[in-house]
Design an enzyme around this catalytic site. Structure first.
Site, PDB file in Angstrom:
ATOM      1  N   HIS A  19       0.851  -1.188   0.000  1.00 14.18           N
ATOM      2  CA  HIS A  19       0.000   0.000   0.000  1.00 14.18           C
ATOM      3  C   HIS A  19       0.887   1.238   0.000  1.00 14.18           C
ATOM      4  CE1 HIS A  19      -3.717  -2.100   1.951  1.00 14.18           C
ATOM      5  NE2 HIS A  19      -3.967  -1.852   0.677  1.00 14.18           N
ATOM      6  N   CYS A  49      -1.739   2.337   9.162  1.00  8.35           N
ATOM      7  CA  CYS A  49      -2.757   1.367   8.793  1.00  8.35           C
ATOM      8  C   CYS A  49      -3.906   1.335   9.778  1.00  8.35           C
ATOM      9  CB  CYS A  49      -2.139  -0.033   8.711  1.00  8.35           C
ATOM     10  SG  CYS A  49      -1.043  -0.293   7.299  1.00  8.35           S
TER      11      CYS A  49
END
Length: 281
Positions: free
Chosen positions: A171, A274
């Site tokens: 990501h 996250c």
């Protein structure tokens, strides 16, 4: 050349999810090894330390309940991308996480956000980061390039597409940190980001160099420590305690590193950012 500046902390509003059911029972990134034991209690204690650090510095934290069969809900950054009270919800690449989308969409609707359902595969703020009025958008492993077009249309913002090449940094928020999270004309124009050059292809490195020439370039050792998966209020940068070189770079630029250990949650492939979704009203 070292650039120092006077930094200002901006009160942020975050969405988090207490990892009451955290475990690793499947593998969708290189960090996840189901045969490796996990300690849910330790994950909760580490998560609580991050929550407490945010609250102690004046930030507002909202909570979404974790669904027992969805251990990755703790990584709320993937639960959407929010600007101006509009929430663009995710469409996850992997089947294991797809059920999360409905729970995040419901939370947004119940809390007064306008919910925008996606047509394209995207994983929320994991791959979309706002720098000033520009959306940096990651692709290569999770969110598709078509989602970059879609997110730009949803929010009527410029989008810069960046390609990730190392599967450990799957990501965008594992390889790039927004250090000055301010929108509009007051946004800091220089040194607004830090990034791990080796996580991107050559074209993306060129884009970052041209657009953010004063950005902090982080060494591989600190990237490997998940140091770029950090959160910032413009002064305080919540960062892995193992990313000591990055912390020193931050201090040189006038930021205040706030070390928070989320090593247990890293077993699922997630760290500080996250676990943190920005709620921009």
């Amino acid at each position: 050349m070292t650039i120092t500046a006077s930094r200002t902390a901006h009160r942020r509003r975050y969405l988090m999810c207490r990892p009451d059911h955290f475990t690793v029972r499947y593998s969708i990134n290189p960090w996840m090894v189901p045969s490796r034991p996990t300690d849910t209690g330790r994950a909760v204690r580490q998560w609580q330390a991050l929550y407490d650090a945010y609250v102690a510095l004046g930030h507002e934290v909202e909570l979404i309940d974790q669904v027992p069969d969805l251990p990755d809900m703790v990584y709320t950054a993937n639960g959407g991308f929010v600007i101006g009270g509009r929430a663009y919800v995710p469409s996850f690449r992997y089947a294991e996480r797809r059920p999360e989308s409905a729970f995040f969409a419901r939370w947004f609707a119940e809390h007064g956000f306008e919910v925008v359902e996606p047509a394209e595969v995207n994983e929320g703020e994991g791959d979309f980061l706002l720098v000033g009025d520009t959306i940096l958008a990651g692709t290569g492993f999770r969110s598709t390039g078509d989602s970059h077009r879609e997110v730009g249309e949803v929010f009527d913002r410029e989008v810069l597409s960046l390609t990730l090449t190392d599967p450990r940094f799957y990501h965008l928020d594992t390889a790039l940190t927004v250090l000055d999270p301010v929108e509009g004309p007051d946004a800091v124009e220089h040194a607004t980001i830090a990034y791990l050059p080796s996580a991107f292809d050559a074209t993306s490195r060129g884009i970052l160099q041209e657009r953010y020439p004063d950005a902090i370039r982080v060494a591989d050792l600190d990237g490997d420590a998940f140091g770029l998966n950090a959160a910032s209020d413009g002064l305080h940068v919540f960062v892995s305690p193992r990313a000591t070189g990055f912390a020193a770079q931050l201090a040189e630029r006038g930021y205040r590193p706030v070390p928070v250990d989320l090593s247990e949650l890293l077993l699922g492939g997630g760290g500080i950012k996250c676990c943190t979704l920005e709620l921009r009203g």
